[in-house]
Design a protein around this motif. Sequence first.
Motif, PDB file in Angstrom:
ATOM      1  N   LEU A  70      -2.215   7.073  -1.094  1.00 29.65           N
ATOM      2  CA  LEU A  70      -1.869   6.380   0.154  1.00 29.65           C
ATOM      3  C   LEU A  70      -1.134   7.300   1.129  1.00 29.65           C
ATOM      4  CD1 LEU A  70      -0.859   2.822  -1.111  1.00 29.65           C
ATOM      5  CD2 LEU A  70      -3.060   3.599  -0.195  1.00 29.65           C
ATOM      6  N   VAL A  71      -0.214   8.096   0.632  1.00 32.04           N
ATOM      7  CA  VAL A  71       0.523   9.013   1.520  1.00 32.04           C
ATOM      8  C   VAL A  71      -0.399  10.132   2.010  1.00 32.04           C
ATOM      9  CG1 VAL A  71       2.465  10.640   1.670  1.00 32.04           C
ATOM     10  CG2 VAL A  71       2.775   8.413   0.559  1.00 32.04           C
ATOM     11  N   THR A  72      -1.286  10.601   1.155  1.00 37.57           N
ATOM     12  CA  THR A  72      -2.259  11.622   1.581  1.00 37.57           C
ATOM     13  C   THR A  72      -3.101  11.097   2.731  1.00 37.57           C
ATOM     14  OG1 THR A  72      -2.373  12.663  -0.597  1.00 37.57           O
ATOM     15  CG2 THR A  72      -4.268  12.991   0.854  1.00 37.57           C
ATOM     16  N   ASN A  73      -3.612   9.868   2.602  1.00 39.36           N
ATOM     17  CA  ASN A  73      -4.428   9.290   3.673  1.00 39.36           C
ATOM     18  C   ASN A  73      -3.623   9.099   4.953  1.00 39.36           C
ATOM     19  OD1 ASN A  73      -6.686   9.281   2.096  1.00 39.36           O
ATOM     20  ND2 ASN A  73      -6.591   7.096   1.613  1.00 39.36           N
ATOM     21  N   ALA A  74      -2.378   8.641   4.820  1.00 40.75           N
ATOM     22  CA  ALA A  74      -1.544   8.459   6.006  1.00 40.75           C
ATOM     23  C   ALA A  74      -1.316   9.801   6.695  1.00 40.75           C
ATOM     24  CB  ALA A  74      -0.206   7.825   5.612  1.00 40.75           C
ATOM     25  N   ARG A  75      -1.020  10.811   5.911  1.00 39.73           N
ATOM     26  CA  ARG A  75      -0.767  12.147   6.469  1.00 39.73           C
ATOM     27  C   ARG A  75      -2.031  12.716   7.112  1.00 39.73           C
ATOM     28  NH1 ARG A  75      -1.005  17.474   4.857  1.00 39.73           N
ATOM     29  NH2 ARG A  75       0.588  18.749   5.870  1.00 39.73           N
ATOM     30  N   LEU A 120      -9.354   5.425  -1.467  1.00 41.70           N
ATOM     31  CA  LEU A 120      -9.219   3.966  -1.439  1.00 41.70           C
ATOM     32  C   LEU A 120      -9.968   3.324  -2.607  1.00 41.70           C
ATOM     33  CD1 LEU A 120      -7.727   1.898   0.209  1.00 41.70           C
ATOM     34  CD2 LEU A 120      -9.763   1.608   1.616  1.00 41.70           C
ATOM     35  N   GLU A 121     -11.113   3.896  -2.978  1.00 44.25           N
ATOM     36  CA  GLU A 121     -11.842   3.399  -4.155  1.00 44.25           C
ATOM     37  C   GLU A 121     -10.975   3.509  -5.408  1.00 44.25           C
ATOM     38  OE1 GLU A 121     -15.957   4.992  -4.611  1.00 44.25           O
ATOM     39  OE2 GLU A 121     -15.455   5.963  -2.699  1.00 44.25           O
ATOM     40  N   ILE A 122     -10.306   4.641  -5.546  1.00 46.21           N
ATOM     41  CA  ILE A 122      -9.441   4.880  -6.703  1.00 46.21           C
ATOM     42  C   ILE A 122      -8.295   3.871  -6.715  1.00 46.21           C
ATOM     43  CG2 ILE A 122      -7.799   6.511  -7.729  1.00 46.21           C
ATOM     44  CD1 ILE A 122      -9.701   8.750  -6.656  1.00 46.21           C
ATOM     45  N   VAL A 123      -7.642   3.706  -5.569  1.00 51.14           N
ATOM     46  CA  VAL A 123      -6.507   2.789  -5.480  1.00 51.14           C
ATOM     47  C   VAL A 123      -6.949   1.365  -5.820  1.00 51.14           C
ATOM     48  CG1 VAL A 123      -4.804   1.760  -3.920  1.00 51.14           C
ATOM     49  CG2 VAL A 123      -5.190   4.238  -3.890  1.00 51.14           C
ATOM     50  N   LYS A 124      -8.091   0.932  -5.293  1.00 50.60           N
ATOM     51  CA  LYS A 124      -8.591  -0.411  -5.597  1.00 50.60           C
ATOM     52  C   LYS A 124      -8.875  -0.575  -7.090  1.00 50.60           C
ATOM     53  CE  LYS A 124     -11.406  -2.529  -2.732  1.00 50.60           C
ATOM     54  NZ  LYS A 124     -12.531  -2.830  -1.817  1.00 50.60           N
ATOM     55  N   ALA A 125      -9.345   0.488  -7.732  1.00 50.79           N
ATOM     56  CA  ALA A 125      -9.721   0.406  -9.144  1.00 50.79           C
ATOM     57  C   ALA A 125      -8.515   0.316 -10.076  1.00 50.79           C
ATOM     58  CB  ALA A 125     -10.573   1.616  -9.526  1.00 50.79           C
ATOM     59  N   VAL A 126      -7.383   0.882  -9.690  1.00 53.93           N
ATOM     60  CA  VAL A 126      -6.242   0.953 -10.615  1.00 53.93           C
ATOM     61  C   VAL A 126      -5.122  -0.035 -10.305  1.00 53.93           C
ATOM     62  CG1 VAL A 126      -6.732   3.373 -11.153  1.00 53.93           C
ATOM     63  CG2 VAL A 126      -5.014   2.816  -9.397  1.00 53.93           C
ATOM     64  N   ILE A 141      -0.360  -0.540   4.178  1.00 54.62           N
ATOM     65  CA  ILE A 141      -1.214  -0.743   3.014  1.00 54.62           C
ATOM     66  C   ILE A 141      -0.293  -1.001   1.830  1.00 54.62           C
ATOM     67  CG2 ILE A 141      -2.954   0.257   1.485  1.00 54.62           C
ATOM     68  CD1 ILE A 141      -3.904   1.936   3.848  1.00 54.62           C
ATOM     69  N   THR A 142      -0.530  -2.111   1.146  1.00 58.79           N
ATOM     70  CA  THR A 142       0.326  -2.514   0.032  1.00 58.79           C
ATOM     71  C   THR A 142      -0.519  -2.660  -1.231  1.00 58.79           C
ATOM     72  OG1 THR A 142       1.731  -3.722   1.586  1.00 58.79           O
ATOM     73  CG2 THR A 142       1.984  -4.239  -0.756  1.00 58.79           C
ATOM     74  N   ALA A 143      -0.036  -2.030  -2.301  1.00 56.41           N
ATOM     75  CA  ALA A 143      -0.710  -2.090  -3.594  1.00 56.41           C
ATOM     76  C   ALA A 143       0.282  -2.569  -4.642  1.00 56.41           C
ATOM     77  CB  ALA A 143      -1.245  -0.714  -3.973  1.00 56.41           C
TER      78      ALA A 143
END
Length: 161
Positions: A70-75, A120-126, A141-143
């Motif tokens: 998430l931080v990588t995508n934000a950056r 995002l695929e990875i985050v959704k999966a875990v 974005i909240t996980a």
Amino acid sequence: MAEGSEADGDGCTAPDDHLLRAGFALGGDDGCIAEARHHAVAFLEEARTDCHLAVSARAVDLTQLVVSELVTNARKYAPGPVLMELAITSRSVKVAVWDSDPTVPSALAADPGRIGQHGLEIVKAVTEDLAVRQEPVGKRITARIALADASSHNTAARSPA
């Protein structure tokens, strides 16, 4: 670092009450991803020691992975600072990342030939839950990640009282 909350005066909390919360402003520079992971590990360790929560090694690893993605995508996609909030209940840890880009991301269709853009695929999966919300400025974005391993929940459910 973090701020605790109790549901009532006797120290008892409901399973969904936040026991600990912490917020971090990340500068968006080269070191902010590692800094965010460090904050997440320290936060979970504080939850273990101060709140006496059973945080599995898997939960620590997945939280670091989610924070990193998430931080990588934000950056990568939003200029400026990144805000990260961590909150924990007796069952899960919540990771929320805010950035200044209002564009709502979406997971791309599966493509084994694609290099990159799988975050995002990875985050959704875990995660147990993933939500994206536009804010007056940018998005959040909240996980939510389970503290216990799935096998621990199944074993506890089967064992006699």
